[in-house]
Design a protein around this motif. Structure first.
Motif, PDB file in Angstrom:
ATOM      1  N   ARG A 132     122.958 -32.137  48.578  1.00  0.00           N
ATOM      2  CA  ARG A 132     121.637 -31.362  47.984  1.00  0.00           C
ATOM      3  C   ARG A 132     121.275 -31.181  46.726  1.00  0.00           C
ATOM      4  NH1 ARG A 132     116.967 -28.907  51.430  1.00  0.00           N
ATOM      5  NH2 ARG A 132     116.600 -31.052  51.983  1.00  0.00           N
ATOM      6  N   LEU A 133     121.309 -32.269  45.567  1.00  0.00           N
ATOM      7  CA  LEU A 133     121.698 -31.519  44.159  1.00  0.00           C
ATOM      8  C   LEU A 133     120.368 -30.705  43.452  1.00  0.00           C
ATOM      9  CD1 LEU A 133     122.697 -35.342  42.731  1.00  0.00           C
ATOM     10  CD2 LEU A 133     123.898 -33.169  42.523  1.00  0.00           C
ATOM     11  N   GLU A 134     120.550 -30.252  42.719  1.00  0.00           N
ATOM     12  CA  GLU A 134     119.665 -29.692  42.027  1.00  0.00           C
ATOM     13  C   GLU A 134     119.227 -30.393  40.506  1.00  0.00           C
ATOM     14  OE1 GLU A 134     117.586 -25.410  40.486  1.00  0.00           O
ATOM     15  OE2 GLU A 134     119.538 -25.345  41.226  1.00  0.00           O
ATOM     16  N   LEU A 135     118.706 -30.838  39.595  1.00  0.00           N
ATOM     17  CA  LEU A 135     119.034 -31.195  38.293  1.00  0.00           C
ATOM     18  C   LEU A 135     117.900 -30.682  37.763  1.00  0.00           C
ATOM     19  CD1 LEU A 135     119.317 -35.178  39.658  1.00  0.00           C
ATOM     20  CD2 LEU A 135     120.837 -33.534  39.260  1.00  0.00           C
ATOM     21  N   GLN A 136     118.045 -31.220  36.382  1.00  0.00           N
ATOM     22  CA  GLN A 136     116.845 -30.619  35.121  1.00  0.00           C
ATOM     23  C   GLN A 136     116.902 -31.609  34.079  1.00  0.00           C
ATOM     24  OE1 GLN A 136     116.581 -26.778  34.789  1.00  0.00           O
ATOM     25  NE2 GLN A 136     114.497 -26.308  33.484  1.00  0.00           N
ATOM     26  N   LEU A 137     116.108 -31.992  32.963  1.00  0.00           N
ATOM     27  CA  LEU A 137     116.299 -32.465  32.168  1.00  0.00           C
ATOM     28  C   LEU A 137     116.627 -31.644  31.568  1.00  0.00           C
ATOM     29  CD1 LEU A 137     115.301 -35.138  31.022  1.00  0.00           C
ATOM     30  CD2 LEU A 137     113.180 -33.670  30.367  1.00  0.00           C
ATOM     31  N   ASP A 138     117.140 -32.169  30.421  1.00  0.00           N
ATOM     32  CA  ASP A 138     117.903 -31.484  28.781  1.00  0.00           C
ATOM     33  C   ASP A 138     117.449 -31.792  27.957  1.00  0.00           C
ATOM     34  OD1 ASP A 138     119.763 -30.834  27.180  1.00  0.00           O
ATOM     35  OD2 ASP A 138     121.617 -32.450  27.665  1.00  0.00           O
ATOM     36  N   PRO A 139     117.077 -30.960  27.223  1.00  0.00           N
ATOM     37  CA  PRO A 139     115.670 -30.202  25.767  1.00  0.00           C
ATOM     38  C   PRO A 139     116.492 -30.978  25.107  1.00  0.00           C
ATOM     39  CG  PRO A 139     116.092 -28.340  26.476  1.00  0.00           C
ATOM     40  CD  PRO A 139     117.136 -28.925  27.759  1.00  0.00           C
ATOM     41  N   ALA A 140     118.120 -31.457  24.902  1.00  0.00           N
ATOM     42  CA  ALA A 140     118.219 -31.443  23.404  1.00  0.00           C
ATOM     43  C   ALA A 140     118.406 -31.985  22.655  1.00  0.00           C
ATOM     44  CB  ALA A 140     119.508 -31.690  23.516  1.00  0.00           C
ATOM     45  N   ASP A 141     117.554 -32.173  21.403  1.00  0.00           N
ATOM     46  CA  ASP A 141     117.222 -33.363  20.419  1.00  0.00           C
ATOM     47  C   ASP A 141     115.352 -33.376  20.208  1.00  0.00           C
ATOM     48  OD1 ASP A 141     119.396 -32.780  19.026  1.00  0.00           O
ATOM     49  OD2 ASP A 141     120.057 -34.729  20.620  1.00  0.00           O
ATOM     50  N   ASP A 142     114.995 -31.990  21.088  1.00  0.00           N
ATOM     51  CA  ASP A 142     113.710 -31.765  21.266  1.00  0.00           C
ATOM     52  C   ASP A 142     113.144 -33.364  21.941  1.00  0.00           C
ATOM     53  OD1 ASP A 142     113.009 -29.526  20.275  1.00  0.00           O
ATOM     54  OD2 ASP A 142     112.792 -30.593  18.315  1.00  0.00           O
ATOM     55  N   PHE A 143     113.841 -33.250  23.183  1.00  0.00           N
ATOM     56  CA  PHE A 143     113.466 -34.971  23.848  1.00  0.00           C
ATOM     57  C   PHE A 143     113.359 -35.894  23.272  1.00  0.00           C
ATOM     58  CE2 PHE A 143     112.088 -30.902  26.013  1.00  0.00           C
ATOM     59  CZ  PHE A 143     112.006 -30.484  27.360  1.00  0.00           C
ATOM     60  N   ALA A 144     114.289 -35.807  22.324  1.00  0.00           N
ATOM     61  CA  ALA A 144     114.446 -38.030  21.788  1.00  0.00           C
ATOM     62  C   ALA A 144     114.606 -38.485  22.774  1.00  0.00           C
ATOM     63  CB  ALA A 144     114.848 -37.377  20.509  1.00  0.00           C
ATOM     64  N   ALA A 145     115.900 -38.252  23.585  1.00  0.00           N
ATOM     65  CA  ALA A 145     116.716 -39.039  24.244  1.00  0.00           C
ATOM     66  C   ALA A 145     115.685 -39.891  25.591  1.00  0.00           C
ATOM     67  CB  ALA A 145     117.943 -38.490  25.182  1.00  0.00           C
ATOM     68  N   LEU A 146     115.065 -38.986  25.558  1.00  0.00           N
ATOM     69  CA  LEU A 146     114.059 -39.349  27.183  1.00  0.00           C
ATOM     70  C   LEU A 146     113.243 -39.953  26.011  1.00  0.00           C
ATOM     71  CD1 LEU A 146     112.612 -38.424  29.361  1.00  0.00           C
ATOM     72  CD2 LEU A 146     111.215 -36.724  28.422  1.00  0.00           C
ATOM     73  N   ALA A 147     112.429 -39.830  24.827  1.00  0.00           N
ATOM     74  CA  ALA A 147     110.856 -40.603  24.492  1.00  0.00           C
ATOM     75  C   ALA A 147     111.654 -41.786  24.246  1.00  0.00           C
ATOM     76  CB  ALA A 147     111.183 -39.465  23.254  1.00  0.00           C
ATOM     77  N   ALA A 148     112.557 -41.867  23.666  1.00  0.00           N
ATOM     78  CA  ALA A 148     113.141 -43.679  23.369  1.00  0.00           C
ATOM     79  C   ALA A 148     113.760 -44.335  25.112  1.00  0.00           C
ATOM     80  CB  ALA A 148     114.657 -42.947  23.086  1.00  0.00           C
ATOM     81  N   LEU A 149     113.510 -43.384  25.729  1.00  0.00           N
ATOM     82  CA  LEU A 149     113.964 -44.623  26.958  1.00  0.00           C
ATOM     83  C   LEU A 149     112.821 -44.622  27.192  1.00  0.00           C
ATOM     84  CD1 LEU A 149     116.462 -44.871  28.580  1.00  0.00           C
ATOM     85  CD2 LEU A 149     116.581 -42.621  29.993  1.00  0.00           C
ATOM     86  N   VAL A 150     112.017 -43.661  27.536  1.00  0.00           N
ATOM     87  CA  VAL A 150     110.548 -44.034  28.385  1.00  0.00           C
ATOM     88  C   VAL A 150     109.966 -44.863  27.136  1.00  0.00           C
ATOM     89  CG1 VAL A 150     107.967 -43.030  27.690  1.00  0.00           C
ATOM     90  CG2 VAL A 150     110.347 -41.457  28.718  1.00  0.00           C
ATOM     91  N   ALA A 151     110.234 -45.963  25.858  1.00  0.00           N
ATOM     92  CA  ALA A 151     109.467 -45.845  25.035  1.00  0.00           C
ATOM     93  C   ALA A 151     110.295 -47.432  25.401  1.00  0.00           C
ATOM     94  CB  ALA A 151     109.932 -46.572  23.167  1.00  0.00           C
ATOM     95  N   GLU A 152     111.669 -47.589  26.345  1.00  0.00           N
ATOM     96  CA  GLU A 152     111.742 -49.089  26.408  1.00  0.00           C
ATOM     97  C   GLU A 152     111.415 -49.366  27.632  1.00  0.00           C
ATOM     98  OE1 GLU A 152     116.282 -50.941  27.337  1.00  0.00           O
ATOM     99  OE2 GLU A 152     116.584 -48.920  26.512  1.00  0.00           O
ATOM    100  N   HIS A 153     111.174 -48.560  28.902  1.00  0.00           N
ATOM    101  CA  HIS A 153     111.526 -48.477  30.101  1.00  0.00           C
ATOM    102  C   HIS A 153     109.886 -48.056  30.810  1.00  0.00           C
ATOM    103  CE1 HIS A 153     115.631 -49.883  31.196  1.00  0.00           C
ATOM    104  NE2 HIS A 153     115.779 -48.697  30.418  1.00  0.00           N
ATOM    105  N   GLY A 154     109.177 -47.279  30.038  1.00  0.00           N
ATOM    106  CA  GLY A 154     108.260 -46.814  30.176  1.00  0.00           C
ATOM    107  C   GLY A 154     108.223 -46.072  31.877  1.00  0.00           C
ATOM    108  N   ALA A 155     107.191 -46.327  32.865  1.00  0.00           N
ATOM    109  CA  ALA A 155     107.468 -45.225  33.772  1.00  0.00           C
ATOM    110  C   ALA A 155     108.339 -45.732  34.942  1.00  0.00           C
ATOM    111  CB  ALA A 155     106.127 -45.490  35.128  1.00  0.00           C
TER     112      ALA A 155
END
Length: 243
Positions: A132-155
């Motif tokens: 059982r893993l406890e995971l958390q989104l990395d807030p580094a760079d104001d979530f820039a990497a997350l935004a790029a990933l969402v732009a590519e893959h959406g939901a």
């Protein structure tokens, strides 16, 4: 009324609604507030990493422990933080593409990974168990990497981030067990062996941080709900009207 003035009035109204809700700190989860909002009680194992990708057609507020990734019709992606208002365009033409909002949890989530087929260095099989893993989104760079990933893959970004996790954990567990004889494995326990250096500290290209983990005994996996993340409250709260 022009678009800018209408937007300003909507923001004023939303602040009033938030102020009324803030005056009810003792309201139990699931009980409607004076604004009409009714957050559902959280599941014991948490909520999903990603919510539904929805068109922004009404005023909404980004909930605590959440960011909202906004996908603009022109392809631009922005990230809004907890407490920020999401204001739709008032004068959008009929049929025009709308801004879409994807809520993503920044709070810890949990993921269960079954571990099977483990064999020790001296040839002894290890019982099937659940990590059982406890995971958390990395807030580094104001979530820039997350935004790029969402732009590519959406939901589908949730699958992109979580699908590789079981494979990475299975590989780590197989390596850890195969390098140890059964006696030290039984003495130390699988959790201690994995904690030493085997289990990855990050997943999803570094976007998911491992905050903790546990190794569940067989009887616990029968009692607990084994598939996590669990559907919980929608991370974007839409304030309703009312006086």
């Amino acid at each position: 009324m022009d678009d800018d003035r209408g937007t300003a009035l909507l923001r004023w109204w939303a602040r009033r609604a938030q102020e009324r809700a803030a005056r009810e700190p003792a309201r139990p989860a699931g009980t409607p507030s004076s604004t009409g909002a009714s957050p559902a009680p959280a599941h014991a194992l948490g909520q999903r990493l990603v919510g539904a990708l929805v068109p922004l057609t009404r005023l909404a507020t980004v909930a605590p422990g959440t960011v909202a990734v906004l996908l603009q019709p022109d392809g631009t992606v922005t990230v809004r933080r907890p407490g920020e208002l999401l204001v739709p365009r008032l004068l959008a033409l009929p049929g025009a593409p709308l801004v879409r909002a994807l809520p993503v949890s920044t709070a810890p989530i949990h993921l269960d990974v079954p571990l099977t087929g483990l064999v020790s260095f001296d040839g002894y099989p290890v019982d099937t168990t659940t990590l059982r893993l406890e995971l958390q989104l990395d807030p580094a760079d104001d979530f820039a990497a997350l935004a790029a990933l969402v732009a590519e893959h959406g939901a589908a970004v949730e699958q992109v981030l979580l699908d590789p996790v079981p494979r990475a954990c299975a590989t780590a567990a197989q390596g850890a067990v195969a390098m140890n004889r059964i006696a030290p494995l039984q003495r130390l326990g699988l959790r201690q062996v994995l904690a030493d250096r085997w289990l990855p500290a990050t997943f999803g290209g570094g976007l998911l941080l491992r905050r903790g983990f546990d190794v569940l005994e067989a009887d616990r996996t029968e009692e607990d709900e084994p598939t996590v993340p669990v559907l919980g409250r929608h991370p974007v709260v839409t304030p309703a009207g009312g006086s």
